[in-house]
Design a protein around this motif. Structure first.
Motif, PDB file in Angstrom:
ATOM      1  N   PHE A  37       0.842  -1.201   0.000  1.00 51.14           N
ATOM      2  CA  PHE A  37       0.000   0.000   0.000  1.00 51.14           C
ATOM      3  C   PHE A  37       0.878   1.251   0.000  1.00 51.14           C
ATOM      4  O   PHE A  37       0.624   2.202  -0.750  1.00 51.14           O
ATOM      5  N   LEU A  38       1.891   1.263   0.865  1.00 47.90           N
ATOM      6  CA  LEU A  38       2.765   2.432   0.976  1.00 47.90           C
ATOM      7  C   LEU A  38       3.583   2.640  -0.295  1.00 47.90           C
ATOM      8  O   LEU A  38       3.816   3.778  -0.706  1.00 47.90           O
ATOM      9  N   GLU A  39       4.006   1.538  -0.900  1.00 46.57           N
ATOM     10  CA  GLU A  39       4.766   1.653  -2.146  1.00 46.57           C
ATOM     11  C   GLU A  39       3.892   2.273  -3.247  1.00 46.57           C
ATOM     12  O   GLU A  39       4.356   3.105  -4.028  1.00 46.57           O
ATOM     13  N   LYS A  40       2.633   1.881  -3.284  1.00 42.85           N
ATOM     14  CA  LYS A  40       1.698   2.473  -4.251  1.00 42.85           C
ATOM     15  C   LYS A  40       1.528   3.964  -3.980  1.00 42.85           C
ATOM     16  O   LYS A  40       1.552   4.781  -4.909  1.00 42.85           O
ATOM     17  N   LEU A  41       1.397   4.326  -2.723  1.00 45.40           N
ATOM     18  CA  LEU A  41       1.307   5.739  -2.365  1.00 45.40           C
ATOM     19  C   LEU A  41       2.585   6.464  -2.806  1.00 45.40           C
ATOM     20  O   LEU A  41       2.519   7.579  -3.324  1.00 45.40           O
ATOM     21  N   GLY A  42       3.726   5.827  -2.639  1.00 41.68           N
ATOM     22  CA  GLY A  42       4.990   6.420  -3.071  1.00 41.68           C
ATOM     23  C   GLY A  42       5.024   6.662  -4.572  1.00 41.68           C
ATOM     24  O   GLY A  42       5.502   7.709  -5.028  1.00 41.68           O
ATOM     25  N   ARG A  43       4.510   5.720  -5.347  1.00 40.14           N
ATOM     26  CA  ARG A  43       4.452   5.913  -6.803  1.00 40.14           C
ATOM     27  C   ARG A  43       3.520   7.067  -7.160  1.00 40.14           C
ATOM     28  O   ARG A  43       3.837   7.895  -8.016  1.00 40.14           O
ATOM     29  N   ASP A  44       2.385   7.145  -6.459  1.00 39.20           N
ATOM     30  CA  ASP A  44       1.445   8.245  -6.699  1.00 39.20           C
ATOM     31  C   ASP A  44       2.078   9.586  -6.308  1.00 39.20           C
ATOM     32  O   ASP A  44       1.879  10.595  -6.993  1.00 39.20           O
ATOM     33  N   LEU A  45       2.841   9.588  -5.248  1.00 44.41           N
ATOM     34  CA  LEU A  45       3.538  10.790  -4.811  1.00 44.41           C
ATOM     35  C   LEU A  45       4.585  11.215  -5.840  1.00 44.41           C
ATOM     36  O   LEU A  45       4.708  12.399  -6.169  1.00 44.41           O
ATOM     37  N   ASP A  46       5.314  10.246  -6.375  1.00 43.86           N
ATOM     38  CA  ASP A  46       6.296  10.545  -7.428  1.00 43.86           C
ATOM     39  C   ASP A  46       5.618  11.167  -8.649  1.00 43.86           C
ATOM     40  O   ASP A  46       6.134  12.120  -9.242  1.00 43.86           O
ATOM     41  N   GLN A  47       4.453  10.617  -9.013  1.00 38.15           N
ATOM     42  CA  GLN A  47       3.708  11.168 -10.153  1.00 38.15           C
ATOM     43  C   GLN A  47       3.249  12.597  -9.867  1.00 38.15           C
ATOM     44  O   GLN A  47       3.309  13.461 -10.737  1.00 38.15           O
ATOM     45  N   ALA A  48       2.812  12.838  -8.639  1.00 37.02           N
ATOM     46  CA  ALA A  48       2.369  14.181  -8.270  1.00 37.02           C
ATOM     47  C   ALA A  48       3.550  15.164  -8.342  1.00 37.02           C
ATOM     48  O   ALA A  48       3.395  16.294  -8.834  1.00 37.02           O
ATOM     49  N   GLN A  49       4.708  14.723  -7.875  1.00 36.84           N
ATOM     50  CA  GLN A  49       5.884  15.590  -7.934  1.00 36.84           C
ATOM     51  C   GLN A  49       6.271  15.874  -9.391  1.00 36.84           C
ATOM     52  O   GLN A  49       6.653  16.985  -9.726  1.00 36.84           O
ATOM     53  N   ALA A  50       6.139  14.886 -10.240  1.00 40.59           N
ATOM     54  CA  ALA A  50       6.447  15.083 -11.661  1.00 40.59           C
ATOM     55  C   ALA A  50       5.476  16.072 -12.287  1.00 40.59           C
ATOM     56  O   ALA A  50       5.878  16.903 -13.107  1.00 40.59           O
ATOM     57  N   VAL A  51       4.203  16.015 -11.887  1.00 43.51           N
ATOM     58  CA  VAL A  51       3.206  16.945 -12.413  1.00 43.51           C
ATOM     59  C   VAL A  51       3.567  18.370 -12.033  1.00 43.51           C
ATOM     60  O   VAL A  51       3.491  19.288 -12.852  1.00 43.51           O
ATOM     61  N   LEU A  52       4.030  18.568 -10.792  1.00 42.80           N
ATOM     62  CA  LEU A  52       4.392  19.912 -10.339  1.00 42.80           C
ATOM     63  C   LEU A  52       5.652  20.427 -11.040  1.00 42.80           C
ATOM     64  O   LEU A  52       5.827  21.628 -11.193  1.00 42.80           O
ATOM     65  N   GLU A  53       6.517  19.517 -11.448  1.00 46.61           N
ATOM     66  CA  GLU A  53       7.744  19.929 -12.131  1.00 46.61           C
ATOM     67  C   GLU A  53       7.484  20.396 -13.555  1.00 46.61           C
ATOM     68  O   GLU A  53       8.275  21.115 -14.127  1.00 46.61           O
ATOM     69  N   ASP A  54       6.377  19.948 -14.133  1.00 45.94           N
ATOM     70  CA  ASP A  54       6.058  20.331 -15.531  1.00 45.94           C
ATOM     71  C   ASP A  54       5.572  21.758 -15.633  1.00 45.94           C
ATOM     72  O   ASP A  54       5.145  22.425 -14.833  1.00 45.94           O
TER      73      ASP A  54
END
Length: 178
Positions: free
Chosen positions: A161-178
């Motif tokens: 569950f936490l690893e999935k949250l980590g992947r979602d967090l990485d995606q969110a950070q990538a969205v903010l970088e764009d």
């Protein structure tokens, strides 16, 4: 040269103890040694059968390395060789406080994304890493010391569950970088 299937498990392949806590430098070193011996380029002058065997060994070594290198995959593999199924597909039962925490973290993630707040995402990432490190420490104790495999399987499900949250967090950070 025997076939990869003749090797009992990934730990034996890399001459490592079947434990959760591994010396990753040793794993890397053994992997490089094996790859140097079985890389398909080394078989270019051999028969088709021998080339296939080299390819099988290289593929097996790559799969074994990827599995042992990643803590959650290594835990799953250890449980599997001890006959314990983590049942991640059909057993989503979790402690209530863990589930409530997941809801809170997901809400924080959505809020940080909506506000486009990199600092909020960074704080969440730090909390997530701290929580995962703590659970991995507990997992090491359950697997390597206490050998309480069913309890370890419960932690593996939580870590998934936490690893999935980590992947979602990485995606969110990538969205903010764009």
């Amino acid at each position: 040269m025997m076939t990869p299937a003749a090797t009992r498990n990934y730990f034996e392949l890399f001459q490592l103890p079947a434990m959760f806590q591994l010396d990753l430098d040793q794993l890397d070193s053994h992997y490089r040694e094996i790859q140097a011996r079985v890389h398909p380029d080394k078989a270019a002058h051999l028969s088709d059968t021998e080339k296939r065997l080299f390819l099988q060994w290289a593929t097996f070594a790559n799969e074994a390395y990827r599995t042992l290198k990643l803590p959650l995959e290594r835990a799953r593999y250890l449980l599997r060789i001890h006959g314990v199924d983590t049942r991640e597909e059909d057993n989503t039962a979790m402690p209530a406080e863990f589930l409530l925490e997941q809801i809170e973290w997901r809400e924080e993630l959505q809020e940080a994304l909506a506000l486009r707040s990199q600092p909020a995402l960074d704080r969440l990432a730090l909390r997530l890493r701290t929580e995962m490190d703590s659970l991995f420490g507990s997992l090491a104790t359950l697997l390597d010391v206490e050998q309480r495999h069913p309890a370890a399987a419960d932690l593996v499900r939580q870590l998934a569950f936490l690893e999935k949250l980590g992947r979602d967090l990485d995606q969110a950070q990538a969205v903010l970088e764009d």
